[in-house]
Design a protein around this motif. Structure first.
Motif, PDB file in Angstrom:
ATOM      1  N   GLU A  38      41.708  43.071  49.873  1.00  0.00           N
ATOM      2  CA  GLU A  38      40.376  43.395  50.376  1.00  0.00           C
ATOM      3  C   GLU A  38      39.308  42.990  49.375  1.00  0.00           C
ATOM      4  N   ASN A  39      38.052  43.069  49.808  1.00  0.00           N
ATOM      5  CA  ASN A  39      36.948  42.783  48.893  1.00  0.00           C
ATOM      6  C   ASN A  39      36.973  43.794  47.756  1.00  0.00           C
ATOM      7  N   GLY A  40      36.938  43.281  46.547  1.00  0.00           N
ATOM      8  CA  GLY A  40      36.957  44.170  45.394  1.00  0.00           C
ATOM      9  C   GLY A  40      38.365  44.565  44.974  1.00  0.00           C
ATOM     10  N   ALA A  41      39.376  43.917  45.543  1.00  0.00           N
ATOM     11  CA  ALA A  41      40.751  44.270  45.202  1.00  0.00           C
ATOM     12  C   ALA A  41      41.132  43.797  43.804  1.00  0.00           C
ATOM     13  N   GLY A  42      40.391  42.825  43.289  1.00  0.00           N
ATOM     14  CA  GLY A  42      40.676  42.360  41.937  1.00  0.00           C
ATOM     15  C   GLY A  42      41.160  40.920  41.861  1.00  0.00           C
ATOM     16  N   LYS A  43      41.095  40.204  42.964  1.00  0.00           N
ATOM     17  CA  LYS A  43      41.596  38.826  43.000  1.00  0.00           C
ATOM     18  C   LYS A  43      40.835  37.922  42.021  1.00  0.00           C
ATOM     19  N   SER A  44      39.517  37.960  42.156  1.00  0.00           N
ATOM     20  CA  SER A  44      38.736  37.068  41.292  1.00  0.00           C
ATOM     21  C   SER A  44      38.858  37.474  39.833  1.00  0.00           C
ATOM     22  N   THR A  45      38.985  38.763  39.589  1.00  0.00           N
ATOM     23  CA  THR A  45      39.156  39.217  38.211  1.00  0.00           C
ATOM     24  C   THR A  45      40.433  38.636  37.615  1.00  0.00           C
ATOM     25  N   LEU A  46      41.489  38.655  38.411  1.00  0.00           N
ATOM     26  CA  LEU A  46      42.761  38.095  37.965  1.00  0.00           C
ATOM     27  C   LEU A  46      42.589  36.613  37.597  1.00  0.00           C
ATOM     28  N   HIS A  85      36.007  28.385  41.122  1.00  0.00           N
ATOM     29  CA  HIS A  85      35.646  29.782  41.284  1.00  0.00           C
ATOM     30  C   HIS A  85      34.998  30.058  42.624  1.00  0.00           C
ATOM     31  N   GLN A  86      35.011  31.340  42.979  1.00  0.00           N
ATOM     32  CA  GLN A  86      34.406  31.765  44.237  1.00  0.00           C
ATOM     33  C   GLN A  86      32.896  31.535  44.218  1.00  0.00           C
ATOM     34  N   GLU A  87      32.265  31.917  43.107  1.00  0.00           N
ATOM     35  CA  GLU A  87      30.836  31.654  42.986  1.00  0.00           C
ATOM     36  C   GLU A  87      30.669  30.245  42.443  1.00  0.00           C
ATOM     37  N   SER A 198      42.204  33.505  49.794  1.00  0.00           N
ATOM     38  CA  SER A 198      41.414  33.312  51.010  1.00  0.00           C
ATOM     39  C   SER A 198      41.332  34.599  51.800  1.00  0.00           C
ATOM     40  N   HIS A 199      40.276  34.705  52.607  1.00  0.00           N
ATOM     41  CA  HIS A 199      40.220  35.794  53.581  1.00  0.00           C
ATOM     42  C   HIS A 199      40.496  35.285  54.982  1.00  0.00           C
ATOM     43  N   ARG A 200      40.727  33.970  55.087  1.00  0.00           N
ATOM     44  CA  ARG A 200      41.064  33.419  56.402  1.00  0.00           C
ATOM     45  C   ARG A 200      42.574  33.412  56.522  1.00  0.00           C
ATOM     46  N   LEU A 397      29.224  43.060  41.552  1.00  0.00           N
ATOM     47  CA  LEU A 397      30.056  43.337  42.724  1.00  0.00           C
ATOM     48  C   LEU A 397      30.960  42.136  42.996  1.00  0.00           C
ATOM     49  N   SER A 398      32.039  42.380  43.724  1.00  0.00           N
ATOM     50  CA  SER A 398      32.883  41.252  44.124  1.00  0.00           C
ATOM     51  C   SER A 398      32.138  40.446  45.178  1.00  0.00           C
ATOM     52  N   GLY A 399      32.578  39.189  45.372  1.00  0.00           N
ATOM     53  CA  GLY A 399      31.870  38.276  46.276  1.00  0.00           C
ATOM     54  C   GLY A 399      31.647  38.845  47.671  1.00  0.00           C
ATOM     55  N   GLY A 400      32.685  39.400  48.255  1.00  0.00           N
ATOM     56  CA  GLY A 400      32.566  39.927  49.605  1.00  0.00           C
ATOM     57  C   GLY A 400      31.599  41.094  49.670  1.00  0.00           C
ATOM     58  N   ASN A 401      31.602  41.903  48.626  1.00  0.00           N
ATOM     59  CA  ASN A 401      30.683  43.042  48.609  1.00  0.00           C
ATOM     60  C   ASN A 401      29.237  42.600  48.413  1.00  0.00           C
TER      61      ASN A 401
HETATM   62  N1  ATP Z   1      31.503  42.252  35.421  1.00  0.00           N
HETATM   63  C1  ATP Z   1      31.837  43.334  36.116  1.00  0.00           C
HETATM   64  N2  ATP Z   1      31.315  44.546  35.806  1.00  0.00           N
HETATM   65  C2  ATP Z   1      31.646  45.642  36.507  1.00  0.00           C
HETATM   66  N3  ATP Z   1      32.480  45.649  37.555  1.00  0.00           N
HETATM   67  C3  ATP Z   1      33.038  44.474  37.912  1.00  0.00           C
HETATM   68  C4  ATP Z   1      32.739  43.268  37.228  1.00  0.00           C
HETATM   69  N4  ATP Z   1      33.430  42.261  37.808  1.00  0.00           N
HETATM   70  C5  ATP Z   1      34.124  42.824  38.818  1.00  0.00           C
HETATM   71  N5  ATP Z   1      33.897  44.156  38.881  1.00  0.00           N
HETATM   72  C6  ATP Z   1      34.513  45.092  39.821  1.00  0.00           C
HETATM   73  O1  ATP Z   1      35.899  44.875  39.826  1.00  0.00           O
HETATM   74  C7  ATP Z   1      36.433  44.996  41.129  1.00  0.00           C
HETATM   75  C8  ATP Z   1      37.222  43.759  41.493  1.00  0.00           C
HETATM   76  O2  ATP Z   1      36.346  42.651  41.670  1.00  0.00           O
HETATM   77  P1  ATP Z   1      36.852  41.192  42.079  1.00  0.00           P
HETATM   78  O3  ATP Z   1      35.675  40.309  41.995  1.00  0.00           O
HETATM   79  O4  ATP Z   1      38.048  40.848  41.293  1.00  0.00           O
HETATM   80  O5  ATP Z   1      37.255  41.390  43.611  1.00  0.00           O
HETATM   81  P2  ATP Z   1      37.861  40.347  44.645  1.00  0.00           P
HETATM   82  O6  ATP Z   1      39.219  40.794  44.980  1.00  0.00           O
HETATM   83  O7  ATP Z   1      37.700  38.972  44.151  1.00  0.00           O
HETATM   84  O8  ATP Z   1      36.935  40.594  45.925  1.00  0.00           O
HETATM   85  P3  ATP Z   1      36.275  39.573  46.985  1.00  0.00           P
HETATM   86  O9  ATP Z   1      37.271  39.351  48.044  1.00  0.00           O
HETATM   87  O10 ATP Z   1      35.116  40.341  47.535  1.00  0.00           O
HETATM   88  O11 ATP Z   1      35.868  38.353  46.250  1.00  0.00           O
HETATM   89  C9  ATP Z   1      35.239  45.269  42.041  1.00  0.00           C
HETATM   90  O12 ATP Z   1      35.201  46.649  42.298  1.00  0.00           O
HETATM   91  C10 ATP Z   1      34.046  44.860  41.233  1.00  0.00           C
HETATM   92  O13 ATP Z   1      32.940  45.644  41.559  1.00  0.00           O
END
Ligand code: ATP
Ligand code: MG
Lengths: 499, 338
Positions: A38-46, A85-87, A198-200, A397-401
Motif C-alpha cells: 500500500e501507499n506508505g508501506a515502505g517500498k520507496s524507502t527500501l 526513482h518514483q519522484e 507498481s500499483h498496476r 509523505l510517500s508518493g501515493g499519499n
Molecule cells: N524523509 C522522511 N521523513 C519522514 N517520514 C518519511 C520520510 N520518507 C518516508 N517517510 C515515511 O515512511 C513511510 C514509507 O514511505 P515510502 O515512501 O517508502 O512508501 P511507499 O511504499 O513507497 O509508498 P507509495 O506507494 O505511496 O509510493 C511513509 O509513512 C512515509 O510517510
C-alpha cells in the motif's frame, strides 16, 4: 539460490514513522522481482536504501556476496545498481540530451562538450524507449510521462547488474508500457536482475518472477508470482478483498451541460478542439503520452496561454485568462505534476489542503487554525492519507499519499466542475477504490468531472464517455456502450500512423 | 481487517515532540546563539554586562530591526530588496523637509512627516515589486536600480545638504527612555516586529507569503495571483524603510541624503542570521529580531574587547557566512523532524 542481493533484518525509522522494520529478503540473480504494498508501506524507502540515499538503522545488506553499505548514490552506481526513482529528478533547465548523459558527457579536445555526439547518442537512447522528441528540448517543457521515459532511458544508458524501477508505469500509456516490458525482457535475457514496483497489479504478471509484499514496513510474504491472481495480491497487500474495482453508478441522471469548450486553439500549429461535459457525468480523456491531453486542459484552465476558443459554464461564456478566473468560475484542475505544480512540498499537509480556499478557514482575513485543522483532518481521514499528523511536511509523505493530498485540496475547494489529470497516479488499489467512490459521490451531486488518465481500464471502468486525443487533435468520442480497448487505442494511434 | 490492525505503526517521535524539536532547531537555535554570545562578552569584556550598555544596544538596533522586519517579508517570498538603505535616505529628507515647515503646528508637522515617510517608502517598494513581477526581472536587479534612483532622489529633494531643525518635542521623544530601560525608538522597533509577527502568523495574507515563497506555480494553479503577494511584500519593505527613516530622524535628528549607506546589507544579514531561508518559504520574524540583536551585540562586544575597527567587519562577515552554513544544515535537520 544464487542471491545477487540479500537483506537481513533491515530497518529504517523516520521521526513519526517506522518505514521499514526487520525486512529480510533475497533477490535471485537474473530474476525480475516485484515489490508491492500500500501507499506508505515502505517500498520507496527500501529502494532508497539500495540507492545510497538513506542508510539503514539496523540490519545488513549484501550485494554479490559482499557487505553493501552505499553512502551516496554514486557508490550505488559504482557497484552496478541503477535506480529509476518514483519522484522524477531531472534538471529542468538542461536539455534532454544533457540530462541523459550528465555523468558522461562526450567531449572533444580541451573538455569542450561534443554537441553532435551528445545529441545523436541521446536520440538513440530516446528511440529505444519510444520517445520521439528532439533531444535538444529543455526538460521543463516535457510532460510528466515524457520525463518518466527520459529517466528510464537514462538508467538504461548504463550497464548495470541490478536495475530498480519504482513505479515506472504510473503515467505511461499502453504502447510505452509494452515497449518498456520488451526492454525489461531483453535485459533479463542478458542476465540483468530487476526490481520492479507498481500499483498496476495486472501488469506485473507479464514480467515478474517473484513478488514480495510489504505492509506497514514489514515483509508479509515473498512468493512465486506463477499461480497467483490479482485478488491474491490484493489480499496480501491490504488484508481484505476489494469488490468491484470501479463501481460504475448507472443510477446517476445526467443533467445539463456543465462545461463546454468550443474551438479551443493553443497555438497556430495545433488544431482546435471542442468538447463538453454534463452535470453528473464523468468524461474520460484518453490518448498516448504527448498527445496533448494535459496541454488542452491547462489551456482551458488558463494555466497556459491560448489563442482562441470559447469556454461556457452552465451555458454562459466566461473569460478565463488565468487560473484564478477558472477557479472563480467553479473549475478545479488537479495537475499531473504533483511535485512541481500541485504541492507546497515544504509546507504541512493542512496548509496544502486549505490553500485552494482560505476564505473557508478565515474571518476578516484572520486564520482560524482550529477550523483549518478540523477540515484537514476530515479530508485526511476520508482519503486515508498516511501521515504522522496534518502538520507533517508533504515532502516526507510517500508518493501515493502526496497524490491524495493534491486530490484533497481540490475536494476542499468543492467546485462544480473538476478536471483531474491522472488523479490516481501512484495510488494503491485500496485507496483508488476510495477515490472512485468519492468521484461517484461528486457525480451524484451533479458535478461535472473530466478525467484524464493513462490507465485505460480505469477510464473504461469509470467514464460515461471517452474522448480520444491523437497528436493534439480530438479524433473520436466513444460512448460507454461501445467501450473497447482496441478501438480506443487505434483511435489514439490514428494521427501517428498516417503519413 | 484484524490482520491490518496488528501491524500498527508505532511513532518513535510523537507529533508533539516533533513540534518541540522543530521549535528547538528553528527558533531556539538562534536564541541560544545570542545567549551564548552575550555570556561570552559578559565574561570577557568590561562594561558589557551593564544596564548602560544594554540601553545603548537597544538604541542601536532599532533602525536595522525595522528595516529587517520588512526585508523578512521580501525574502520569504523568495526576493531580495537592496534598495532599503537609500530609500531610507530619501525618506529622511522628505520627512525632515515636511517637519521643518514652519506654517504647521509641531503635532501636525510630525504626523504629516510620518505619513510622508511611509508613503514615499511604500511607493518605492511598490515600484520595486511591480517592475520585477510585471517584466519578470530578478528583484536583485530591480532593487539595485532603485538603490541608485532613491539615492539620487534624496539628493535632489535635499539639494544635497543635511536638513536640521526638527521640532523640539520630536527630538525629546527620540531621547525618551520609558521607565528608565525602554528607549522609545526600540519600542517602535518592537511594535513593528510584533505587527509583522501577527500578520505572518495569523492572517491569510501571511499564509500566502509563505506559500508563494514555497512554490509560486502551485499557488498560481490553486487560483491565486502570486504576483500580488510579491508586490505586497516589496511594498511592506518600502513601508518599513519609511518607518525606519522616522526612527533615524528620532535618533539622529537630521535628514541626510547620505544616510543609510550599506543598511540593506545589515538588514539582510539580520534576516538570514535569524533563520529565514534565502530561497524563500521558510523563516520567522522573531528570528529576524534575534538576528539583529546578534549583529549588534557582536559589534558592541568586539568594540569593548578592543578589537580594532578594521577587524570587526571580518568577524561579523564570518558570522554571516556561518549563519548561512547553519541554515543549510538546519534545513537538513528540519527535514528529518517533520
Ligand atoms: N524523509 C522522511 N521523513 C519522514 N517520514 C518519511 C520520510 N520518507 C518516508 N517517510 C515515511 O515512511 C513511510 C514509507 O514511505 P515510502 O515512501 O517508502 O512508501 P511507499 O511504499 O513507497 O509508498 P507509495 O506507494 O505511496 O509510493 C511513509 O509513512 C512515509 O510517510
Ligand atoms: Mg513510493
Amino acid at each position: 539460490m544464487d542471491a545477487i542481493l540479500s537483506l537481513e533484518g533491515v530497518g529504517k525509522t523516520f521521526p513519526g514513522a517506522i518505514a521499514l522494520s526487520e525486512v529480510s529478503l533475497s533477490i535471485a540473480r537474473g530474476e525480475t522481482h516485484i515489490i508491492l504494498g500500500e501507499n506508505g508501506a515502505g517500498k520507496s524507502t527500501l529502494i532508497k536504501l539500495l540507492a545510497g540515499i538513506y542508510q539503514p538503522d539496523s540490519g545488513l545488506i549484501a550485494f554479490n556476496g559482499q557487505p553493501y553499505r552505499p553512502k551516496t548514490p554514486h557508490d550505488a552506481q559504482q557497484s552496478g545498481i541503477r535506480v529509476v526513482h518514483q519522484e522524477l529528478n531531472l534538471l529542468p533547465y538542461l536539455s534532454i540530451a544533457e540530462n541523459l548523459m550528465l555523468e558522461n558527457l562526450p567531449r572533444r579536445a580541451f573538455g569542450i562538450v561534443d554537441r553532435k555526439a551528445l545529441n545523436s547518442r541521446a536520440l538513440v537512447l530516446l528511440k529505444e524507449v519510444g520517445l520521439d522528441i528532439d533531444p535538444r528540448i529543455r526538460v521543463e517543457a516535457l510532460g510528466v510521462a515524457q520525463m518518466q521515459l527520459v529517466e528510464i532511458a537514462k538508467a538504461l544508458s548504463y550497464d548495470s547488474k541490478l536495475l530498480v524501477l519504482d513505479e515506472p508505469t504510473a503515467t505511461l500509456t499502453p504502447p510505452e508500457i509494452e515497449r518498456l516490458f520488451s526492454i525489461i525482457k531483453r535485459l533479463k535475457a542478458k542476465g540483468v536482475t530487476i526490481i520492479y514496483i507498481s500499483h498496476r497489479l495486472h501488469e506485473v504478471f507479464e514480467i515478474g518472477d517473484r513478488v514480495t509484499i510489504l505492509r506497514n514496513g514489514r515483509l508479509v510474504a515473498t512468493r512465486d508470482l506463477h499461480g497467483l491472481t490479482v485478488p491474491d495480491l490484493v489480499r496480501m497487500m491490504i488484508g481484505r478483498d476489494i469488490a468491484d474495482e470501479y463501481g460504475f453508478d448507472a443510477s446517476i441522471v445526467l443533467g445539463k451541460v456543465a462545461l463546454s469548450v468550443a474551438n479551443l486553439k493553443r497555438d497556430v500549429s495545433t488544431p482546435d478542439i471542442s468538447f463538453a461535459v454534463r452535470h453528473g457525468e464523468i468524461l474520460g480523456v484518453a490518448g498516448l503520452v504527448g498527445s496533448g491531453r494535459t496541454e488542452a486542459m491547462r489551456a482551458l484552465f488558463g494555466a497556459d496561454p491560448k489563442l482562441d476558443g470559447v469556454v461556457e459554464i452552465d451555458g454562459k461564456p466566461v473569460a478565463i485568462a488565468a487560473p484564478k478566473d477558472a477557479v472563480r468560475h467553479g473549475l478545479s484542475l488537479l495537475t499531473e505534476d504533483r511535485k512541481g505544480q500541485g504541492l507546497l512540498l515544504d509546507m504541512a499537509v493542512d496548509k496544502n489542503i486549505t490553500i485552494t480556499d482560505l476564505s473557508k478557514i478565515s474571518r476578516n482575513g484572520l486564520l482560524n487554525r482550529k477550523t483549518e485543522a478540523a477540515a484537514a483532518n476530515d479530508l485526511v481521514g476520508q482519503l486515508r492519507v498516511k501521515a504522522s499528523s496534518i502538520e507533517q511536511a508533504v515532502r516526507n509523505l510517500s508518493g501515493g499519499n502526496q497524490q491524495k493530498v493534491v486530490l484533497a485540496k481540490w475536494l476542499f475547494r468543492g467546485t462544480s466542475t473538476l478536471i483531474l489529470d491522472e488523479p490516481t497516479r501512484g495510488v494503491d488499489i485500496g485507496a483508488r477504490r476510495e477515490i472512485y467512490q468519492l468521484l461517484w459521490m461528486l457525480a451524484a451531486r451533479q458535478k461535472g468531472i473530466i478525467m484524464v488518465s493513462s490507465d485505460l481500464p480505469e477510464l473504461m471502468g469509470m467514464c460515461h464517455r471517452i474522448i480520444v486525443f491523437s497528436k493534439n487533435k480530438i479524433v473520436g468520442e466513444v460512448p460507454r456502450s461501445d467501450f473497447d480497448q482496441e478501438r480506443i487505442l487505434s483511435l489514439a494511434y490514428q494521427e501517428y500512423v498516417r503519413p | 481487517m484484524s490482520e491490518t490492525s496488528e501491524i500498527a505503526v508505532a511513532a518513535p517521535v510523537s507529533p508533539g515532540r516533533a513540534k518541540f524539536l522543530r521549535f528547538l532547531v528553528r527558533d531556539a537555535g538562534v536564541l541560544l546563539a545570542l545567549v551564548l554570545i552575550m555570556l561570552f562578552f559578559s565574561a570577557t569584556a568590561p562594561y558589557f554586562a551593564t544596564s548602560g550598555n544594554a540601553l545603548k544596544i537597544f538604541v542601536q538596533i532599532a533602525i536595522n530591526t525595522v528595516l529587517a522586519a520588512g526585508m523578512t517579508f521580501v525574502i520569504l517570498t523568495g526576493g531580495i530588496d537592496l534598495s532599503v538603505g537609500s530609500v531610507l535616505a530619501l525618506c529622511t529628507v522628505v520627512g525632515a523637509t515636511v517637519m521643518i515647515n514652519e506654517s504647521l503646528s509641531p503635532a501636525a508637522a510630525i504626523t504629516l512627516a510620518l505619513l510622508a515617510c511611509m508613503a514615499t517608502g511604500a511607493v518605492c517598494g511598490f515600484l520595486n515589486g511591480w517592475i520585477s513581477t510585471r517584466w519578470k526581472i530578478p528583484s536583485f536587479i530591480v532593487t539595485l536600480g532603485m538603490l541608485n534612483m532613491a539615492a539620487g532622489a534624496a539628493r535632489v529633494v535635499s539639494d544635497n545638504s543635511t536638513i536640521t531643525g526638527l521640532p523640539q518635542s520630536f527630538v525629546d521623544f527620540g531621547n525618551l527612555i520609558i521607565g528608565g530601560f525602554l528607549p522609545s525608538i526600540f519600542l517602535v522597533a518592537v511594535l513593528v516586529i510584533a505587527a509583522g509577527w501577527f500578520v505572518l502568523r495569523f492572517t491569510v495574507f501571511g499564509r500566502m507569503i509563505f506559500a508563494v515563497g514555497t512554490n509560486d506555480e502551485a499557488v498560481r494553479l490553486s487560483g491565486h495571483n502570486p504576483d500580488f503577494y510579491k508586490v505586497a511584500a516589496f511594498t511592506i519593505s518600502g513601508l518599513t524603510a519609511g518607518i525606519a527613516a522616522m526612527v533615524y530622524l528620532l535618533r539622529l535628528n537630521i535628514g541626510s541624503p547620505i544616510a543609510g549607506v550599506g543598511y540593506e546589507l545589515n538588514a539582510i544579514a539580520a534576516v538570514i542570521i535569524g533563520g529565514t531561508s534565502l530561497s524563500g518559504g521558510k523563516g520567522s520574524i522573531i528570528g529576524t529580531l534575534v538576528g539583529a540583536c546578534i549583529l549588534q551585540v557582536l559589534s558592541t562586544g568586539l568594540q569593548l574587547l578592543g578589537v580594532g575597527d578594521n577587524f570587526k567587519p571580518i568577524v561579523i562577515g564570518l558570522v554571516i557566512v556561518l549563519a548561512v552554513i547553519l541554515d543549510a544544515y538546519r534545513e537538513r535537520l528540519l527535514r528529518r523532524i517533520r
